[in-house]
Design a protein around this motif. Sequence first.
Motif, PDB file in Angstrom:
ATOM      1  N   ASN A  92       0.801  -1.216   0.000  1.00 41.79           N
ATOM      2  CA  ASN A  92       0.000   0.000   0.000  1.00 41.79           C
ATOM      3  C   ASN A  92       0.839   1.273   0.000  1.00 41.79           C
ATOM      4  OD1 ASN A  92      -2.403  -1.441   0.108  1.00 41.79           O
ATOM      5  ND2 ASN A  92      -2.276  -1.634   2.314  1.00 41.79           N
ATOM      6  N   PHE A  96      -0.636   5.099  -0.922  1.00 40.08           N
ATOM      7  CA  PHE A  96      -0.754   6.152   0.075  1.00 40.08           C
ATOM      8  C   PHE A  96       0.150   7.347  -0.251  1.00 40.08           C
ATOM      9  CE2 PHE A  96      -2.459   2.700   2.787  1.00 40.08           C
ATOM     10  CZ  PHE A  96      -3.690   3.287   3.027  1.00 40.08           C
ATOM     11  N   LYS A  99      -1.715   9.323  -2.818  1.00 38.72           N
ATOM     12  CA  LYS A  99      -2.880   9.975  -2.210  1.00 38.72           C
ATOM     13  C   LYS A  99      -2.448  11.219  -1.424  1.00 38.72           C
ATOM     14  CE  LYS A  99      -7.309   9.586  -1.397  1.00 38.72           C
ATOM     15  NZ  LYS A  99      -8.234   9.989  -2.418  1.00 38.72           N
TER      16      LYS A  99
END
Length: 115
Positions: A92, A96, A99
């Motif tokens: 992930n 992230f 983002k």
Amino acid sequence: MPASTSPPRPTASSPSSIGLPLHNTGPINMQIQEVRDKLCSIQADILKNPFEENMHKHEEVLEADLCILLQREENIAHQRSRVQWLELGDQNNAYFHKKIASNWNNSKMDTLLTS
């Protein structure tokens, strides 16, 4: 041994009084099953003869052995999960990072308006 004292409980580094090698790193599931089978057997014997003190002491030792083995199994599972996480990495991180960068770009001020 006086009747009022209980047998010493085995620790993770000491062998149990029934000869179970608690330091063994062999197949832990087989060791747990073996202790569970012995515990069920001794508990069935206790139901037949509840006043036999030696059986109660043996049961206490088996319960202590089982607790140690279950704790060891939990520790092994935790270590395996950490090794797996280190080998595979955290999938992930890229998501992230994108983002957060997107949020930072959307929230920055490009120009200062004056009135």
